[in-house]
Design an enzyme around this catalytic site. Structure first.
Site, PDB file in Angstrom:
ATOM      1  N   ARG A 142       5.205 -90.053   1.721  1.00  0.00           N
ATOM      2  CA  ARG A 142       6.153 -89.039   2.183  1.00  0.00           C
ATOM      3  C   ARG A 142       6.043 -87.835   1.261  1.00  0.00           C
ATOM      4  NH1 ARG A 142       8.362 -88.743  -2.067  1.00  0.00           N
ATOM      5  NH2 ARG A 142       9.597 -87.071  -1.192  1.00  0.00           N
ATOM      6  N   GLY A 143       6.766 -86.757   1.652  1.00  0.00           N
ATOM      7  CA  GLY A 143       6.624 -85.500   0.929  1.00  0.00           C
ATOM      8  C   GLY A 143       5.576 -84.657   1.640  1.00  0.00           C
ATOM      9  N   ALA A 144       5.913 -83.382   1.883  1.00  0.00           N
ATOM     10  CA  ALA A 144       5.083 -82.568   2.780  1.00  0.00           C
ATOM     11  C   ALA A 144       3.606 -82.479   2.355  1.00  0.00           C
ATOM     12  CB  ALA A 144       5.716 -81.182   2.920  1.00  0.00           C
ATOM     13  N   ARG A 167       5.210 -87.007  12.041  1.00  0.00           N
ATOM     14  CA  ARG A 167       6.491 -86.423  11.592  1.00  0.00           C
ATOM     15  C   ARG A 167       6.443 -84.942  11.961  1.00  0.00           C
ATOM     16  NH1 ARG A 167       8.744 -88.058   5.760  1.00  0.00           N
ATOM     17  NH2 ARG A 167      10.733 -87.666   6.802  1.00  0.00           N
ATOM     18  N   GLN A 197      15.563 -90.713  -2.184  1.00  0.00           N
ATOM     19  CA  GLN A 197      14.334 -90.256  -2.857  1.00  0.00           C
ATOM     20  C   GLN A 197      14.624 -89.777  -4.281  1.00  0.00           C
ATOM     21  OE1 GLN A 197      15.192 -89.459   0.266  1.00  0.00           O
ATOM     22  NE2 GLN A 197      13.423 -89.074   1.576  1.00  0.00           N
ATOM     23  N   ASP A 228       9.581 -78.307   3.407  1.00  0.00           N
ATOM     24  CA  ASP A 228       8.718 -78.929   4.425  1.00  0.00           C
ATOM     25  C   ASP A 228       8.119 -77.899   5.356  1.00  0.00           C
ATOM     26  OD1 ASP A 228      10.621 -81.194   3.498  1.00  0.00           O
ATOM     27  OD2 ASP A 228       8.890 -82.156   4.442  1.00  0.00           O
ATOM     28  N   ASN A 264      14.068 -78.283   4.541  1.00  0.00           N
ATOM     29  CA  ASN A 264      13.843 -79.247   3.458  1.00  0.00           C
ATOM     30  C   ASN A 264      14.797 -80.420   3.666  1.00  0.00           C
ATOM     31  OD1 ASN A 264      12.442 -80.013   0.997  1.00  0.00           O
ATOM     32  ND2 ASN A 264      14.402 -79.740  -0.042  1.00  0.00           N
ATOM     33  N   LYS A 265      14.701 -81.389   2.801  1.00  0.00           N
ATOM     34  CA  LYS A 265      15.483 -82.632   2.926  1.00  0.00           C
ATOM     35  C   LYS A 265      16.953 -82.340   3.192  1.00  0.00           C
ATOM     36  CE  LYS A 265      14.370 -85.926   3.042  1.00  0.00           C
ATOM     37  NZ  LYS A 265      14.188 -86.495   4.424  1.00  0.00           N
TER      38      LYS A 265
HETATM   39  O1  MRU Z   1      11.542 -87.256   4.102  1.00  0.00           O
HETATM   40  P1  MRU Z   1      10.707 -86.896   2.910  1.00  0.00           P
HETATM   41  O2  MRU Z   1      10.941 -87.773   1.727  1.00  0.00           O
HETATM   42  O3  MRU Z   1       9.255 -86.777   3.264  1.00  0.00           O
HETATM   43  O4  MRU Z   1      11.214 -85.453   2.521  1.00  0.00           O
HETATM   44  C1  MRU Z   1      10.608 -84.804   1.436  1.00  0.00           C
HETATM   45  C2  MRU Z   1      11.202 -83.476   1.168  1.00  0.00           C
HETATM   46  O5  MRU Z   1      12.080 -83.000   1.835  1.00  0.00           O
HETATM   47  C3  MRU Z   1      10.561 -82.694   0.068  1.00  0.00           C
HETATM   48  O6  MRU Z   1      11.485 -81.875  -0.564  1.00  0.00           O
HETATM   49  C4  MRU Z   1       9.442 -81.814   0.667  1.00  0.00           C
HETATM   50  O7  MRU Z   1       8.622 -82.568   1.499  1.00  0.00           O
HETATM   51  C5  MRU Z   1       8.632 -81.189  -0.370  1.00  0.00           C
HETATM   52  S1  MRU Z   1       7.676 -82.365  -1.293  1.00  0.00           S
HETATM   53  C6  MRU Z   1       6.883 -81.447  -2.434  1.00  0.00           C
END
Ligand code: MRU
Length: 356
Positions: free
Chosen positions: A47-49, A89, A196, A237, A247-248
């Site tokens: 996970r994470g963009a 996603r 997270q 994201d 973002n999250k």
């Molecule tokens: O659902 P996730 O854990 O993939 O969400 C991640 C985030 O929102 C991060 O802040 C974003 O992807 C940036 S990661 C460098």
């Protein structure tokens, strides 16, 4: 660089550190095809963009190393896999960005054999992963000018090496400040519902030796009012052309609270997360995940069994609440329409050199 790797390409296989099990179990999964990678992205093994973008690129590499009768069949097969990977996603633009980069190589009409195509596709996936790392290091350096010698951050979600191939974006700027001798302290939002922050960011900060305390998401107002927060740093994201940022979930609340307390709020991410084709936040698709991520922990119900819940995984922070967007090409300042376009054009002309 970092003693753990979320993503590794080894012997024509993709190895992922299963982020659903951290911090108490360190389990690696080995993936053999794009369908497996799409599933790992959807279920958040990875996970994470930036990390899901790189994983998807390697998902296509897994298809490329399979035996194919001819280049044309292979090209068609990879296109189908690319579509499935992008659909895994919807919010993070890095996924489409990385897949489309590999598909552009895949479409090259000059390449006529599966062997040559395979070589180019694996090389492109490696280039994407290495570019993310180099970008992150540069982002951390670009941000240094913003921080005083003693700096207290409030960070949301996880944006470290786990989320980005290596080093990190918003957590990378924190890491760079620490590495450059600043006295750093981090308030870590737990980041409901997938935690997270409490699980992954706390684990990464432990490894890096950076002092922190986990706070409940709802504590951010109290902490900003009473605990001397220098800056809020969050990842992204997808950043729309006008600076509105997905973002999250919870980032929007944090940005509003930061504004109310005159605390600067910085969005941090590589230019691969800037999507100039999306005009504003309203046009960003927001992923809705299983309501049971909120009502249960594992198989255990927290809420009454079967209680309904609404679980948007991301929110949009309007550009007006964002102090600056820290990229590998520099710090974009408002008005973002102009500054973001400049950053993206600079990246196209002159990408950061690979760090590995
Ligand atoms: O659902 P996730 O854990 O993939 O969400 C991640 C985030 O929102 C991060 O802040 C974003 O992807 C940036 S990661 C460098």
């Amino acid at each position: 660089m970092t003693p753990y790797r979320a993503i590794e390409w080894k012997n024509d296989r993709l190895i992922l550190l299963d982020q659903r099990l951290l911090p108490h179990q360190t389990v690696y999964v080995t993936l053999r095809d794009a369908a497996g990678v799409a599933e790992a992205i959807q279920n958040m093994t990875i996970r994470g963009a930036p990390a899901i973008g790189a994983a998807a690129a390697y998902g296509l590499a897994l298809e490329a190393v399979k035996p194919w009768p001819d280049a044309r069949t292979m090209q068609e097969g990879l296109k189908v896999s690319g579509t499935a990977l992008i659909a895994a996603r919807p919010t993070a633009i890095n996924l489409a960005w990385a897949v489309n980069r590999v598909l552009a190589v895949n479409q090259n009409p000059v390449i006529t054999t599966p062997e040559l195509l395979r070589e180019k596709i694996v090389a492109e996936a490696d280039a994407i992963a290495n570019l993310e790392i180099a970008n992150n290091i540069q982002i951390g350096l670009n941000a240094l000018e913003l921080w005083p010698q003693e700096v207290t951050f409030l960070h949301h979600c996880n944006t470290g090496a786990l989320a980005t191939v290596d080093y990190g974006t918003a957590l990378g700027v924190i890491r760079a400040a620490h590495d450059h001798g600043k006295k750093v302290f981090v308030y870590v939002d737990e980041t409901r519902p997938r935690l997270q922050g409490a699980r992954l960011t706390a684990w990464e900060l432990d490894q890096l030796g950076i002092p922190y305390k986990i706070i409940a998401d709802g504590a951010s107002g109290y902490v900003m009012r009473n605990c001397g927060v220098t800056a809020v740093t969050v990842g992204c994201d997808r950043v729309a052309a006008n600076g509105d940022t997905a973002n999250k979930i919870g980032t929007y609340n944090l940005a509003i609270v930061a504004r109310a307390h005159q605390v600067p709020c910085y969005v941090v991410g590589p230019t691969s997360t800037v999507d100039l084709n999306t005009p504003n936040g309203a046009a960003i698709p927001i992923e809705e995940r299983d309501p049971e991520e909120i009502t249960k922990i594992g198989s255990q119900w927290l809420a009454p069994s079967g209680a309904p819940a609404f679980n948007p995984a991301f929110d949009i922070t309007p550009a007006e609440y964002i102090t600056g967007i820290i990229t590998e090409q520099g710090i974009a300042a408002p008005p973002f329409e102009q500054s973001l376009r400049e950053m993206v054009e600079k990246a196209q002309r002159n990408p950061v050199a690979n760090g590995e």
